[in-house]
Design a protein around this motif. Structure first.
Motif, PDB file in Angstrom:
ATOM      1  N   PHE A  90      31.230  37.158  41.066  1.00 43.15           N
ATOM      2  CA  PHE A  90      30.984  37.679  42.406  1.00 43.15           C
ATOM      3  C   PHE A  90      31.168  39.191  42.453  1.00 43.15           C
ATOM      4  N   GLY A  91      32.110  39.707  41.691  1.00 41.14           N
ATOM      5  CA  GLY A  91      32.293  41.152  41.650  1.00 41.14           C
ATOM      6  C   GLY A  91      31.115  41.858  41.013  1.00 41.14           C
ATOM      7  N   THR A  92      30.506  41.221  39.995  1.00 39.63           N
ATOM      8  CA  THR A  92      29.337  41.817  39.349  1.00 39.63           C
ATOM      9  C   THR A  92      28.128  41.803  40.266  1.00 39.63           C
ATOM     10  N   LEU A  93      27.888  40.651  40.909  1.00 42.26           N
ATOM     11  CA  LEU A  93      26.726  40.548  41.789  1.00 42.26           C
ATOM     12  C   LEU A  93      26.863  41.421  43.034  1.00 42.26           C
ATOM     13  N   GLY A  94      28.084  41.603  43.497  1.00 45.34           N
ATOM     14  CA  GLY A  94      28.294  42.408  44.695  1.00 45.34           C
ATOM     15  C   GLY A  94      28.876  43.765  44.419  1.00 45.34           C
ATOM     16  N   ALA A  95      28.693  44.269  43.187  1.00 46.80           N
ATOM     17  CA  ALA A  95      29.297  45.546  42.824  1.00 46.80           C
ATOM     18  C   ALA A  95      28.787  46.694  43.696  1.00 46.80           C
ATOM     19  N   ASP A  96      27.505  46.632  44.091  1.00 49.91           N
ATOM     20  CA  ASP A  96      26.940  47.717  44.910  1.00 49.91           C
ATOM     21  C   ASP A  96      27.559  47.762  46.298  1.00 49.91           C
ATOM     22  N   TYR A  97      28.163  46.664  46.735  1.00 49.15           N
ATOM     23  CA  TYR A  97      28.759  46.619  48.077  1.00 49.15           C
ATOM     24  C   TYR A  97      30.277  46.784  48.049  1.00 49.15           C
TER      25      TYR A  97
END
Length: 338
Positions: free
Chosen positions: A73-80
């Motif tokens: 989840f941290g990788t997929l939402g890194a931009d946020y």
């Protein structure tokens, strides 16, 4: 006719290169690989029978799946996630390597017993130490911190004052320098028999040894820093009517602080080495004593757990010292990194 601009300066290219971020990660791909590595670790824990009786295997497997989900989840939402997401992406290759390492460790110990016990315990054995033997381990940690902090502060204070005195006064240097050259090069552990015979308790003897290991590098580097201060600084201060005390406190010491912190870093590493030896021999509590106790009972899982804690303590102390240095020496922030 040629023109010249700031961008053509010799250091401009280096400045632009330093300002350009260097990406050591592969974006989403490496993050997904890290998540898969921890999933593999969880699967090896939960869906592969152990060759021995390890009570924390299930807990370790669940923890591995939680870490995998967090990384995913941290990788997929890194931009946020802002800086936290960027930090996670930057450390993703290490998460891949560490996940693969603990998976191989689990398979080679708890699943196939390729590595012999008790010398190579599985990861769940380390976790079991942190859950079942936590009170004794915490008591040892607090005892080590107390002993280390006391000896380090005493040694750093005496070393700093001695270094300033030698660097400022030739008379002090005449008498102290030969003693320093005789005592300083000797390892602090060589003084163990004399220290334990001279001091009334093992605690005071251990504090002396830690202070001795800390004081020598702090003295030498502080002395070097004070002695290397340009005489022009003193001349300007004297022209403005500065007294000798002002020259020492406001000119010599601030100019020598970069050298002082180098000595503090070196002294910290030396003091940790002496701490372990001193606790193994004379002190009845502490991480060094805990290591000796674990080795005597062939409890190698306890020994590895204590080594991990000791590494974290030393790394944390150095990090704290670096942040203090960056706060006091703002103009040198980022020159030396940890």
């Amino acid at each position: 006719m040629s023109t010249y601009s700031v961008s053509d300066a010799p250091g401009a290219a280096a400045q632009r290169a330093a300002a350009t971020p260097i990406h050591l990660h592969g974006g989403y791909g490496v993050g997904l690989a890290a998540s898969l590595a921890w999933i593999a670790f969880g699967v090896s824990c939960l869906f592969w029978p152990d060759v021995g009786d390890w009570s924390r295997t299930e807990s370790l497997g669940i923890g591995a799946f939680i870490i995998a989900a967090f990384v995913l989840f941290g990788t997929l939402g890194a931009d946020y996630l802002g800086s936290a997401g960027q930090a996670l992406r930057k450390r993703a290759p290490w998460l891949v390597a560490f996940g693969a390492f603990v998976t191989l460790w689990e398979v080679a110990t708890a699943k196939f017993a390729w590595l012999p016990l008790p010398f190579f315990p599985p990861p769940q054995a380390i976790l079991e130490v942190y859950t079942d033997d936590l009170p004794k381990l915490l008591d040892s940690v607090f005892a080590s911190i107390k002993l280390q902090l006391g000896g380090y502060v005493i040694g750093a204070t005496i070393g700093f004052l001695t270094g300033v005195s030698i660097g400022w006064s030739q008379k002090v240097g005449y008498w102290v320098h030969p003693i320093l050259r005789f005592i300083g090069p000797l390892p602090a552990t060589a003084w163990l028999p004399i220290a334990f015979f001279t001091f009334p308790s093992s605690l005071s003897a251990s504090t002396f040894l830690i202070a001795l290991a800390t004081g020598f590098p702090v003295t030498v580097l502080t002395w070097s820093g004070v002695a290397s201060v340009s005489s022009a600084y003193y001349d300007v201060a004297r022209t403005l009517g500065a007294k000798p005390s002002f020259l020492v406190l406001k000119v010599a010491i601030p100019a020598a602080l970069p050298h002082v912190f180098v000595g503090l870093f070196m002294g910290l590493g030396s003091s940790f080495a002496v701490l372990v030896v001193a606790e193994m021999i004379g002190v009845k509590a502490g991480l060094g004593w805990y290591l000796q106790w674990a080795q005597g009972w062939a409890a190698y899982a306890n020994m590895y757990a204590a080594l991990i804690v000791m590494s974290l303590l030393c790394s944390g102390a150095i990090t704290l010292l670096f942040r203090t240095r960056d706060r006091l020496l703002v103009w040198q922030k980022g020159v030396v990194k940890w």
